[in-house]
Design an enzyme around this catalytic site. Sequence first.
Site, PDB file in Angstrom:
ATOM      1  CG  HIS A  28      -4.311   9.967   0.468  1.00  0.00           C
ATOM      2  ND1 HIS A  28      -2.954   9.857   0.307  1.00  0.00           N
ATOM      3  CD2 HIS A  28      -4.573   9.472   1.703  1.00  0.00           C
ATOM      4  CE1 HIS A  28      -2.420   9.312   1.391  1.00  0.00           C
ATOM      5  NE2 HIS A  28      -3.390   9.079   2.260  1.00  0.00           N
TER       6      HIS A  28
ATOM      7  CG  ASP B  35      -1.833   1.195   1.216  1.00  0.00           C
ATOM      8  OD1 ASP B  35      -2.882   1.103   0.545  1.00  0.00           O
ATOM      9  OD2 ASP B  35      -1.509   2.237   1.835  1.00  0.00           O
TER      10      ASP B  35
ATOM     11  CE1 TYR C  20       0.630   7.839   3.134  1.00  0.00           C
ATOM     12  CE2 TYR C  20       1.076   5.667   2.237  1.00  0.00           C
ATOM     13  CZ  TYR C  20       0.216   6.554   2.857  1.00  0.00           C
ATOM     14  OH  TYR C  20      -1.042   6.127   3.217  1.00  0.00           O
TER      15      TYR C  20
ATOM     16  CE  LYS D  48      -3.737   4.822   0.566  1.00  0.00           C
ATOM     17  NZ  LYS D  48      -2.333   4.581   0.958  1.00  0.00           N
TER      18      LYS D  48
END
Length: 317
Positions: free
Chosen positions: A110, A43, A48, A77
């Site tokens: 997201h 994931d 990130y 996302k």
Amino acid sequence: MKNLSFLNGDQMPIIGLGTWKSEPGQVYTAVTQAIEMGYRHIDCAAIYGNEKEIGQAIHDVIEKGIVKRSDLWITSKLWNSAHKYAAVEEALRKTLTDLQLDYLDLYLIHWPVVLKDDVVYPSKGSDFVPLSELPLEETWRAVIEMKDLGIIRHAGVSNCNSAKIEQLIAITGRVPELNQVEMHPYLQQPELVEYCQSKNIHLTAYSPLGSNDRPSRYKDLGPVLLEDKVVVQMAADKGVSPAQILIAFAIHRNISVIPKSVNPKRLAENLAAKEVSLSDAEMEQLYQLDKATRYIDGSIWMMEGSSYTKENLWEGL
Ligand code: A2P
């Protein structure tokens, strides 16, 4: 491993590796070791800041012949500053380039929160765009188009309550295939689970271990899940770890779960949670722990001049 089935027959392994908070410098090794030990679901998310390194790890395990691309389920996302219809494809292409992939298995919006194009994280009210100006359905239409083009296999949302999903379905006629939300024994979200299951929308539980490494702004929220007395006692009685109880709890609800770790021992422990069986009585004990406690409470989106509130973001408030 148990899978979640999609309408076209695609199978998502129920345990995935979470990569939020996995630092560049650590995440290459974590993803490599995870895939070597049997993880097949990773994931990711553009925000990130580690997709390039994850992409290198994926590339290298495929090149070494450890897995084929088709053995893996890769989710990513779309970030909040790329919600405009015309921005979605570019954001997706950047993620694909970083991950060194030519398709994603699943792409999620997201957050149902919009930021101006040049804002990564908001610091003032004027950094936001209200949903009345850029509705989620505009973004959703673009994401669905990516699915229709085959660049993503499946399309979904994250952090969405049932009202937002209902609106997407009513306006576009297309049902998100999955909703990824925070979920664990302290935040069980029964109404949202029931709603999603009634629409055949899969769920993924993020922060399933309580995200103890969450950023400091979230630190004061709630007791430490991994130290919960009931969870710790149940783990001791069964000869498993507290983390394994938490992961097994999601699996027993038929909810996919993405524990994050960068530690090889804990990576293996988390994957082995698929073997942990919980009785009805044990599930009942865990169901009793619901406190509606959010560790990721969305307060980052709430400030003077922002139209986002806990009431319009979350279910059942
Ligand atoms: P680490 O990455 O050093 O293993 P969440 O998945 O809810 O976001 O939680 C992630 C946090 O839980 C990280 O701090 C991670 O640390 C830690 N963690 C991951 N697996 C385990 C485990 N099996 N036991 C205890 N802590 C764990």
